[in-house]
Design a protein around this motif. Sequence first.
Motif, PDB file in Angstrom:
ATOM      1  N   LEU A 205      10.771  21.972   7.317  1.00 25.86           N
ATOM      2  CA  LEU A 205      10.988  22.308   5.911  1.00 25.86           C
ATOM      3  C   LEU A 205      10.527  21.143   5.058  1.00 25.86           C
ATOM      4  N   SER A 206       9.872  21.462   3.954  1.00 24.41           N
ATOM      5  CA  SER A 206       9.374  20.416   3.064  1.00 24.41           C
ATOM      6  C   SER A 206       9.426  20.876   1.621  1.00 24.41           C
ATOM      7  N   VAL A 207       9.808  19.957   0.735  1.00 23.83           N
ATOM      8  CA  VAL A 207       9.730  20.168  -0.708  1.00 23.83           C
ATOM      9  C   VAL A 207       9.017  18.953  -1.306  1.00 23.83           C
ATOM     10  N   GLN A 208       7.882  19.197  -1.967  1.00 25.80           N
ATOM     11  CA  GLN A 208       7.100  18.136  -2.606  1.00 25.80           C
ATOM     12  C   GLN A 208       6.905  18.490  -4.071  1.00 25.80           C
ATOM     13  N   LEU A 209       7.244  17.573  -4.974  1.00 28.87           N
ATOM     14  CA  LEU A 209       7.151  17.820  -6.414  1.00 28.87           C
ATOM     15  C   LEU A 209       6.462  16.644  -7.099  1.00 28.87           C
ATOM     16  N   GLY A 210       5.694  16.949  -8.135  1.00 28.82           N
ATOM     17  CA  GLY A 210       5.045  15.914  -8.922  1.00 28.82           C
ATOM     18  C   GLY A 210       4.956  16.318 -10.374  1.00 28.82           C
ATOM     19  N   SER A 211       4.873  15.307 -11.248  1.00 31.34           N
ATOM     20  CA  SER A 211       4.797  15.604 -12.683  1.00 31.34           C
ATOM     21  C   SER A 211       4.043  14.500 -13.414  1.00 31.34           C
ATOM     22  N   ARG A 212       3.070  14.904 -14.236  1.00 30.25           N
ATOM     23  CA  ARG A 212       2.490  13.995 -15.221  1.00 30.25           C
ATOM     24  C   ARG A 212       3.406  14.062 -16.430  1.00 30.25           C
ATOM     25  N   ILE A 213       4.388  13.197 -16.452  1.00 30.90           N
ATOM     26  CA  ILE A 213       5.416  13.224 -17.487  1.00 30.90           C
ATOM     27  C   ILE A 213       4.795  13.093 -18.867  1.00 30.90           C
ATOM     28  N   SER A 214       3.812  12.203 -18.979  1.00 33.70           N
ATOM     29  CA  SER A 214       3.099  12.002 -20.237  1.00 33.70           C
ATOM     30  C   SER A 214       1.719  11.459 -19.892  1.00 33.70           C
ATOM     31  N   ASN A 215       0.967  11.074 -20.896  1.00 31.47           N
ATOM     32  CA  ASN A 215      -0.344  10.488 -20.643  1.00 31.47           C
ATOM     33  C   ASN A 215      -0.238   9.149 -19.930  1.00 31.47           C
ATOM     34  N   ARG A 216       0.947   8.545 -19.987  1.00 32.93           N
ATOM     35  CA  ARG A 216       1.102   7.208 -19.412  1.00 32.93           C
ATOM     36  C   ARG A 216       1.925   7.173 -18.137  1.00 32.93           C
ATOM     37  N   TRP A 217       2.753   8.162 -17.912  1.00 30.22           N
ATOM     38  CA  TRP A 217       3.675   8.100 -16.783  1.00 30.22           C
ATOM     39  C   TRP A 217       3.524   9.322 -15.878  1.00 30.22           C
ATOM     40  N   TYR A 218       3.687   9.093 -14.582  1.00 33.64           N
ATOM     41  CA  TYR A 218       3.754  10.206 -13.630  1.00 33.64           C
ATOM     42  C   TYR A 218       4.725   9.857 -12.513  1.00 33.64           C
ATOM     43  N   VAL A 219       5.231  10.897 -11.873  1.00 33.09           N
ATOM     44  CA  VAL A 219       6.158  10.716 -10.757  1.00 33.09           C
ATOM     45  C   VAL A 219       5.810  11.726  -9.668  1.00 33.09           C
ATOM     46  N   GLN A 220       5.898  11.294  -8.425  1.00 31.89           N
ATOM     47  CA  GLN A 220       5.607  12.144  -7.272  1.00 31.89           C
ATOM     48  C   GLN A 220       6.646  11.845  -6.196  1.00 31.89           C
TER      49      GLN A 220
END
Length: 700
Positions: A205-220
């Motif tokens: 089982l796997s859950v992978q999420l990512g987000s370009r929060i803004s033009n300057r920040w991202y999280v993965q």
Amino acid sequence: MPQSVIARFSFRAVCRPRRAWVALPLIAAAHAALARAYTAPPATTQVGAAPVFQLGEVDVQTTAVSAPPPGGTSSSVVTRQQMLDRGALNVGEALSDLPGVTPVSMGQRGETQVNIRGFDSRQTTLNIDGIPIYVPYDGNVDLSRLLVPGISQIVVTKGLGSLMYGPNNMGGSINIVTQAPTKKLEGTITGGLAANQRNLYGNDLSVQLGSRISNRWYVQGGVASSSRNGFPLSGNFKPVAAQPSGDRLNASSHDINANLKLGFTPNATDEYALGLYTVNSDKDSPPYTGNSKVTGQPVRYWQWPQWNKQSLYFIGNTAIGMGYLKTRLYHDTFDNGLISYDNASYDTTKRPYAFNSKYRDFSNGATVELGQPLGSHNFLKIAGFYKQDVHRESNLATQAQPYATPWLHFEAHTYALGFENAYKPTTADTITFGYRRDEHQFNQAEQYTNKAQTQIGPMQTSPRVGANNAQIVWRHKLSEHTELRAGIGQKTRFPSIKEVYSYRLGQAIPNPALGPEQALNREMGISGVALGGVKYDASLYWDSIKDAIESVATSTPGVKQAQNVGTATNKGLDLSVQAPIGNAWIASVAYSYLVATLGSPGLVATGAPRNWADVGISWLPSDATTLSAHVQAASSRQTATNGLQPVAGFALVNLRWVQRLGPRLTLYTNLNNAFDRNYQLSEGFPMPGRELRVQLQYKI
């Protein structure tokens, strides 16, 4: 035709799999690596279905000079989509069908490793996003503990990989590149089961999420788990006292991998990221099933209640004019526990060979790389490397020894400084040349000074040792779609802590005078696209390893010592081809030929089949469906340098079905070892029989 649907198969080999490798042609070609230019840098590059974390790549060039594949000459890239199509659960499985890369089972240790053109895992380096993660003590990592969710691509470089990979990559490197997001919200949820016709053996089982929060920040980030309650043996396996037919004994494993990355892009050229990668596992080691009287290998009863790894790292890229300054800082830890039991009940530790061993290792390191164009024809890289390796070990209490021994401490430091320049004298030619000076020193080593192992004393440490590394590679475009390459390089590997200082439970003598081994890598090749879409690649190589490190018998029976001996050699070729057939079919052939010798009379190379092949075909009846099959075959190999533990050649048939059920939902079905062949990669340790794997993935 997308690469994600490519598989390998031979109808003739399916009918006669035992002789499949004999019928393979000696001339074929390999996947032409897709050229990709470097710009300083956007956060990601899209490859297949998984956006690549570009800061995690090592060998990239500016468009003004060159555009080699990630990893450089003679590299192979496995994308996330290819891992899904193959049903690969871990890195070891993901690398199992690349030309020149041989899967190796470490037998009693229950580990999966790979050899690259005859070089074993000690002679290559393993990285995550360019950060070295190989174990300080012996240079190895069990690749089956590293799950593939969260990985965008795996880059395997062979003999002439970039000097920018740093020290100890004498035979090549494996770089696991993680994912980075490109959208406001993206990710995948994947779940799967593994079974044969009788039992359910595993789940993942796997859950992978990512987000370009803004033009300057991202999280993965993400979490992946895999649980295996053993595996099915082939119906052709002949039972022995230590192993009945049916399910493999003591073969369970449980893995949880987690990853988290926080990125900052203050402008269009700069990027900084803080990453965390963790592995928490426990695993069992199946008992030996061979003839101990002939081979001398006893039946052991081992379990690892702990196999944990963690990497915390920072990577930064700052534009400086038309170039860049890239910095990598890291802290990598490895906590390991191994218990040797008395017998198959796995509940007592009273025998003399029983133990409860504990490792607590860590590495600290840094890499600083400056890249700058010099006019319009040169791009120069200068890099410095530093790595501190610390190994700590203790024997915890057992029934035979009811107390824990004091912790032994070993420490080594490695330094390197080098450059690499890409020179483009004409529009068709690129000459890349470089030099790196490596320095290594063991700063501390300890041993027990009494039989009860309660007192500690120092061991002799060797003086600081240096080595020169140099390489030149020429690449010439014969046409828009055809490229020639040739090169020669000299690279070094320093001996591991285990090779120099381990007594190996009384079966070895330490050797503080052990020196580094050095390889001279020579290669020439051609790659391109012809005949309306046939991609090909061919490489011919010859590697010679001076002062090869081998385990040599001493005057004491049953006791060996790691020594620098003669010159070992690896000679061979890697060939493969991908060819579309009409509008709905893709065929491919990959072949490797290897002749490996050790530098000492009477010893034979291990884990090195002379012939290896992967042949296949895929059918795409619609945009939503891919049906494919492939045959993987290998000739015989040795698993002990004394030549007493050979394993026979084999041919396996694997079937695949990929079905898109909706815009976001896809079903992956793999029937591995469809003919239920009984085969081994290491003598006395049979591999799984027929097994069905099913995975369902939902894209967010």
